[in-house]
Design an enzyme around this catalytic site. Structure first.
Site, mmCIF file in Angstrom:
data_model
loop_
_atom_site.group_PDB
_atom_site.id
_atom_site.type_symbol
_atom_site.label_atom_id
_atom_site.label_comp_id
_atom_site.label_asym_id
_atom_site.label_seq_id
_atom_site.Cartn_x
_atom_site.Cartn_y
_atom_site.Cartn_z
ATOM 1 N N SER A 13 0.883 -1.083 -0.662
ATOM 2 C CA SER A 13 0.507 0.158 -0.048
ATOM 3 C C SER A 13 0.807 1.574 -0.107
ATOM 4 O O SER A 13 0.195 1.859 -0.762
ATOM 5 C CB SER A 13 -1.021 0.103 1.003
ATOM 6 O OG SER A 13 -0.036 0.068 1.953
ATOM 7 N N HIS A 105 9.102 2.816 8.735
ATOM 8 C CA HIS A 105 8.108 2.358 9.634
ATOM 9 C C HIS A 105 7.456 2.363 10.742
ATOM 10 O O HIS A 105 7.114 3.634 10.596
ATOM 11 C CB HIS A 105 9.722 2.029 11.008
ATOM 12 C CG HIS A 105 9.608 1.894 12.051
ATOM 13 N ND1 HIS A 105 9.665 -0.265 12.195
ATOM 14 C CD2 HIS A 105 9.392 1.585 13.492
ATOM 15 C CE1 HIS A 105 9.481 -0.359 13.115
ATOM 16 N NE2 HIS A 105 9.336 0.417 14.159
ATOM 17 N N THR A 137 20.796 3.164 8.651
ATOM 18 C CA THR A 137 22.307 2.445 8.970
ATOM 19 C C THR A 137 21.873 1.046 8.657
ATOM 20 O O THR A 137 21.461 0.375 9.102
ATOM 21 C CB THR A 137 22.295 3.331 9.940
ATOM 22 O OG1 THR A 137 21.599 2.919 11.429
ATOM 23 C CG2 THR A 137 22.506 5.097 9.762
ATOM 24 N N GLN A 169 -1.484 7.425 7.583
ATOM 25 C CA GLN A 169 -0.069 9.081 7.790
ATOM 26 C C GLN A 169 1.127 8.209 6.658
ATOM 27 O O GLN A 169 1.759 9.777 5.648
ATOM 28 C CB GLN A 169 -0.057 9.210 8.850
ATOM 29 C CG GLN A 169 -1.209 9.778 10.189
ATOM 30 C CD GLN A 169 -1.908 10.898 8.703
ATOM 31 O OE1 GLN A 169 -1.440 11.832 8.517
ATOM 32 N NE2 GLN A 169 -2.975 10.925 8.675
HETATM 33 C C1 GAR Z 1 3.704 -0.779 6.631
HETATM 34 O O1 GAR Z 1 3.015 -0.055 7.732
HETATM 35 C C2 GAR Z 1 5.329 -0.173 6.570
HETATM 36 O O2 GAR Z 1 5.271 0.907 7.538
HETATM 37 C C3 GAR Z 1 6.167 -1.551 8.000
HETATM 38 O O3 GAR Z 1 5.343 -2.504 7.173
HETATM 39 C C4 GAR Z 1 4.120 -1.651 6.502
HETATM 40 C C5 GAR Z 1 3.850 -2.978 4.737
HETATM 41 O O4 GAR Z 1 2.818 -2.565 4.600
HETATM 42 N N1 GAR Z 1 7.640 -1.489 8.008
HETATM 43 C C6 GAR Z 1 7.791 -1.943 8.414
HETATM 44 O O5 GAR Z 1 7.369 -2.467 9.586
HETATM 45 C C7 GAR Z 1 9.409 -2.035 8.336
HETATM 46 N N2 GAR Z 1 9.672 -2.279 9.557
HETATM 47 P P1 GAR Z 1 2.768 -1.889 3.066
HETATM 48 O O6 GAR Z 1 3.296 -3.553 2.290
HETATM 49 O O7 GAR Z 1 0.925 -1.644 2.600
HETATM 50 O O8 GAR Z 1 2.924 -0.935 2.403
#
Ligand code: GAR
Length: 215
Positions: A13, A105, A137, A169
């Site tokens: 997404s 994140h 990092t 957000q």
């Molecule tokens: C999102 O909430 C992103 O912030 C998180 O995974 C989800 C992916 O959703 N990422 C992490 O936790 C990385 N440490 P998406 O595939 O619908 O973008």
């Protein structure tokens, strides 16, 4: 225009939000370490090369990352964008893309690095939660913070309602941050990322609708 390669592992997404944002970015390829990732469809629909590189076919993390780098470098990206990419990166990978590797994140870092951020935020009883875009990092979920969005935690929140409010957000924050990067406006000074011409690198969402979503 800068060239970007996006790495995903699942739903995609955030990738969809980036692709829809009309950024001055050429999305050269999308690569997933999971062949079944739904997010690959977002790329295919736009005619962007969508590559599945199954990490389960590699015995060593370093071998997988080396192959991943080979694929990424074939597209000569200016920036590598992690969008829900759920693999720990090797030191060599992070060093190879130093200062051009960004991640989103789902917490207000440095709080809640790692997994299950929304469940842990509720368990700690924090009243404000959110998401962070940062340079990567070799410490997991760590690095100069480019932008953050904060949302209220509501007294009747569940993990699902809180995740939904944060995700809305994320979809605003990542395009904003990538635009700054594409415009060459981000500078890292003493480990802190600053954006020229921006008084704030924060999005703040007030409590308004029944679940804290803007009414
Ligand atoms: C999102 O909430 C992103 O912030 C998180 O995974 C989800 C992916 O959703 N990422 C992490 O936790 C990385 N440490 P998406 O595939 O619908 O973008």
């Amino acid at each position: 225009m800068i060239r970007a390669v996006v790495l995903i592992s699942g739903r995609g997404s955030n990738l969809a939000a980036l692709l829809a944002a009309s950024l001055p970015v050429e999305f050269a390829a999308v690569i997933s370490n999971r062949p079944q990732a739904e997010g690959l469809e977002h790329a295919r629909r736009r005619g962007i090369p969508a590559i599945a590189l199954d990490h389960r076919n590699y015995a060593e993390r370093t071998a997988f990352d080396a192959e991943l780098m080979r694929h990424i470098d074939a597209y000569r990206p200016d920036v590598v964008v992690l969008a829900g990419y759920m693999r720990i990166l090797t030191e060599g990978f992070v060093a190879h893309y130093a200062d051009r590797l960004v991640n989103i994140h789902p917490s207000l870092l440095p709080a809640f690095p790692g997994l299950d951020t929304h469940r842990r935020a509720l368990a700690e009883g924090v009243k404000i939660h959110g998401c962070t875009v940062h340079f990567v990092t070799d410490r997991v979920d760590h690095g100069p913070i480019i932008a953050q969005a904060a949302v209220p935690v509501l007294s009747d929140d569940t993990e699902a309602t809180l995740a939904q409010r944060v995700l809305a957000q994320e979809h605003r924050l990542y395009p904003m941050a990538l635009r700054w990067l594409a415009e060459g406006r981000i500078e890292i000074v003493d480990g802190v990322a600053r954006v020229s011409g921006e008084a704030s690198q924060a999005l703040l969402v007030p409590v308004s609708g029944p679940h804290g979503t803007p009414a």
